[in-house]
Design an enzyme around this catalytic site. Structure first.
Site, short mmCIF file in Angstrom:
data_model
loop_
_atom_site.label_atom_id
_atom_site.label_comp_id
_atom_site.label_asym_id
_atom_site.label_seq_id
_atom_site.Cartn_x
_atom_site.Cartn_y
_atom_site.Cartn_z
N GLU A 78 0.88 -1.18 0.00
CA GLU A 78 0.00 0.00 0.00
C GLU A 78 0.91 1.21 0.00
O GLU A 78 1.57 1.49 1.00
CB GLU A 78 -0.90 0.00 1.24
N CYS A 89 -1.70 9.35 2.95
CA CYS A 89 -1.53 8.85 1.58
C CYS A 89 -2.68 9.27 0.68
O CYS A 89 -2.51 9.43 -0.52
CB CYS A 89 -1.40 7.33 1.60
P1 NAD Z 1 8.83 4.84 3.99
O1 NAD Z 1 8.60 3.95 2.83
O2 NAD Z 1 10.09 5.60 4.06
O3 NAD Z 1 8.80 3.99 5.37
C1 NAD Z 1 7.72 3.14 5.68
C2 NAD Z 1 8.26 1.99 6.54
O4 NAD Z 1 9.21 1.23 5.78
C3 NAD Z 1 8.99 2.43 7.80
O5 NAD Z 1 8.70 1.53 8.84
C4 NAD Z 1 10.45 2.32 7.39
O6 NAD Z 1 11.34 2.14 8.47
C5 NAD Z 1 10.42 1.09 6.50
N1 NAD Z 1 11.51 0.99 5.53
C6 NAD Z 1 12.23 2.01 4.98
N2 NAD Z 1 13.12 1.51 4.10
C7 NAD Z 1 12.96 0.16 4.10
C8 NAD Z 1 13.58 -0.91 3.38
N3 NAD Z 1 14.56 -0.70 2.49
N4 NAD Z 1 13.14 -2.17 3.58
C9 NAD Z 1 12.13 -2.41 4.47
N5 NAD Z 1 11.52 -1.43 5.19
C10 NAD Z 1 11.93 -0.17 5.00
O7 NAD Z 1 7.55 5.75 4.05
P2 NAD Z 1 7.30 7.01 4.99
O8 NAD Z 1 7.98 8.18 4.41
O9 NAD Z 1 7.56 6.66 6.38
O10 NAD Z 1 5.71 7.15 4.84
C11 NAD Z 1 5.13 8.00 3.94
C12 NAD Z 1 4.76 7.27 2.67
O11 NAD Z 1 3.86 6.21 2.94
C13 NAD Z 1 4.04 8.18 1.70
O12 NAD Z 1 4.49 7.94 0.40
C14 NAD Z 1 2.59 7.75 1.86
O13 NAD Z 1 1.77 8.05 0.76
C15 NAD Z 1 2.72 6.29 2.09
N6 NAD Z 1 1.52 5.76 2.75
C16 NAD Z 1 0.68 4.93 2.05
C17 NAD Z 1 -0.50 4.48 2.64
C18 NAD Z 1 -1.47 3.58 1.91
O14 NAD Z 1 -2.33 2.98 2.55
N7 NAD Z 1 -1.41 3.46 0.59
C19 NAD Z 1 -0.81 4.88 3.94
C20 NAD Z 1 0.08 5.74 4.61
C21 NAD Z 1 1.25 6.15 4.01
#
Ligand code: NAD
Length: 486
Positions: free
Chosen positions: A253, A287
């Site tokens: 997601e 998001c």
């Molecule tokens: P992010 O992808 O940087 O981090 C999300 C999670 O992934 C965190 O727990 C982080 O520690 C982990 N992570 C980071 N790099 C990783 C890797 N290489 N391997 C595994 N895990 C890793 O996202 P963010 O900046 O924290 O959140 C914002 C983003 O999330 C925005 O793009 C937003 O649109 C999206 N989002 C989507 C939804 C949805 O339901 N579609 C909901 C909320 C947020």
């Protein structure tokens, strides 16, 4: 807990039960003030292996627990969420900068997820198929995957973790949750306490607060059979690649750049209210945020005026100590990113009608007019309190503008003619469309998810959870053995 006591998560990790951790201590800071509000023990990549082994040993017992035992634990978790609302909301406010109504909404939505998940174990989980072989009975049934890894973001850390954790548990899986370190108390440690106190057996649920390296170790671990990831498209793509190589199930997601279309016959009062809510709630860090306001050119001036009036009425401040509409962004880097998107768009000709200023982690509710398709405010996911307005002249133009984004999470359409709005809806490549409403809609019983760069078609919610958090198995039964030519 008495305020003098050291919280259990300061020195311990929840690996199926609280166990002392060896990883670094992490200072949890309040984005509103920069003050350290707690210490947290971080997980290491070795802890991923520890958790996976403990979970593996617990898989069979949990999958075989009766449906009413699973349901009872999830109902207790739901009740505890309500009982602990003041504590959970206070952490959400201080740790994540959430205003009161956002924290309330998140808690209520998480409660609904728990209630809905408690009903899943009593749903039918299979079918009986006919057979061309006389005497054969064909069962086809959903079975648990084993251990599911859940990786969650910081913006709605409780809901976006637990919307996967609760249904995965309900369907008989063990779960290892990796919250973001920026929200690991409310989105991790408090949830470990909750499920432990709800009576979840030891070994079934784990919380590993950590950074990307812990997330990567979880994705790559062979004992983890599925990854449910919510976060950015860039990280989701990387996780999808690893899961593809390992033939591991992945529900992704991801980000969005959601459009609200305002047609020339729309009620501009409600459309501007939906637009303001969609762009500014939780400082735009959602998001499903309305990242693009696509407005018919004949009514654009009036819409922009109404939207700017709403934006100017919103105040920023520390939600822990004041009644405010907008709290801080999660950190200064994020606020600077938003500022940069606005500045680059203004340099290309966009006009600031309201807001447009940053103060540390705070960014004002901002309305930009004369935004064109080549500007960053149109093309990029903003994740901040900015409402960029772009005009169009026909429904076909509006459709092309919406579909131009590689993202496809949510959209809203405003028109007095629901028939006209539905004609447009039928042509949009997005997972969720709301007519005469705003883009940030979430109902626990309806499958939720995006298209294109917003996800890989995984769906959460209601009946979609049964498929998402299981795999299937065909069992055929012959009462007597069959003789074949060899
Ligand atoms: P992010 O992808 O940087 O981090 C999300 C999670 O992934 C965190 O727990 C982080 O520690 C982990 N992570 C980071 N790099 C990783 C890797 N290489 N391997 C595994 N895990 C890793 O996202 P963010 O900046 O924290 O959140 C914002 C983003 O999330 C925005 O793009 C937003 O649109 C999206 N989002 C989507 C939804 C949805 O339901 N579609 C909901 C909320 C947020």
């Amino acid at each position: 807990m008495n305020s003098q006591e050291t919280p259990i998560w300061e020195d311990n990790l929840y690996l199926g039960s609280w166990k002392s951790g060896v990883g670094e201590r992490f200072a949890v800071t309040a984005p509103a003030t920069g003050e350290t509000i707690a210490q947290l023990r971080l997980a290491t990549t070795a802890d991923v292996d520890r958790a996976a082994s403990i979970a593996k040993a617990a898989e069979r017992q949990w999958s075989e627990a009766s449906f009413d035992q699973k349901a009872e634990i999830l109902r207790r978790a739901a009740a505890l969420l309500r009982d602990r609302a003041p504590e959970i909301n206070a952490w959400n406010t201080r740790e994540c900068g959430s205003i009161g109504p956002k924290a309330d909404f998140e808690l209520q939505a998480t409660y609904e997820q728990a209630q809905m998940s408690a009903a899943l174990p009593m749903q039918p989980y299979g079918s009986i198929f006919p057979s061309s072989m006389p005497g054969r009975r064909n069962y086809w049934r959903r079975v648990p995957l084993g251990t599911v890894g859940v990786i969650a973001p910081w913006n709605f850390p409780i809901l976006l973790a637990m919307r996967s954790v609760f249904p995965a548990l309900a369907m008989g899986n063990c779960v290892i949750l990796k919250p973001d370190v920026k929200s690991a108390v409310c989105g991790g440690a408090l949830m470990a306490q909750l499920l432990q106190d709800a009576g979840l057996p030891e070994g079934v649920f784990h919380v590993l607060p950590g950074g990307p390296e812990v997330g990567e170790a979880l994705v790559e671990h062979p004992l983890i059979k599925m990854i449910s990831f919510t976060g950015s498209t860039a990280v989701g793509r990387k996780i999808g690649e690893t899961c593809g190589r390992m033939l591991k199930k992945a529900a992704l997601e991801l980000g969005g750049n959601n459009a609200q279309v305002v047609m020339d016959d729309a009620d501009l009062n409600t459309a501007s209210s939906c637009g303001a809510w969609g762009s500014f709630l939780h400082q735009g860090q959602i998001c499903m945020q309305t990242g693009r306001h696509l407005v018919h050119s004949s009514i654009a001036d009036e819409y922009i005026e109404l939207l700017a009036k709403r934006a100017k009425n919103l105040n920023c401040g520390d939600p822990a100590t004041e009644q405010v509409h907008l709290g801080p962004l999660i950190n200064e880097a994020q606020a600077r990113r938003v500022e940069d998107i606005v500045n680059r768009s203004v340099a290309m000709g966009a006009k600031v009608i309201a807001g447009g200023k940053r103060n540390g982690c705070y960014y004002e509710a901002t309305v930009l007019a004369e935004v064109t398709e080549d500007m960053p405010a149109f093309a990029e996911e903003i994740f901040g309190p900015v409402a960029p307005v772009t005009t169009f002249d026909s429904d076909a133009d509006a459709c092309a503008l919406v579909n131009q984004s590689p993202y496809g999470l949510a959209a809203a359409i405003h028109s007095k003619s629901t028939e006209r709005a539905q004609r447009l809806a039928n042509q949009l490549h997005v997972g969720m469309i709301h007519i005469n409403d705003q883009t940030i809609n979430n109902e626990f019983q309806v499958p939720f998810g995006g298209m294109g760069s917003s996800g890989n078609s995984g769906r959460f919610g209601g009946p979609a959870n049964i498929e998402e958090f299981t795999t299937s198995q065909w069992v055929s039964v012959m009462d007597e053995g069959v003789q074949y030519p060899f």
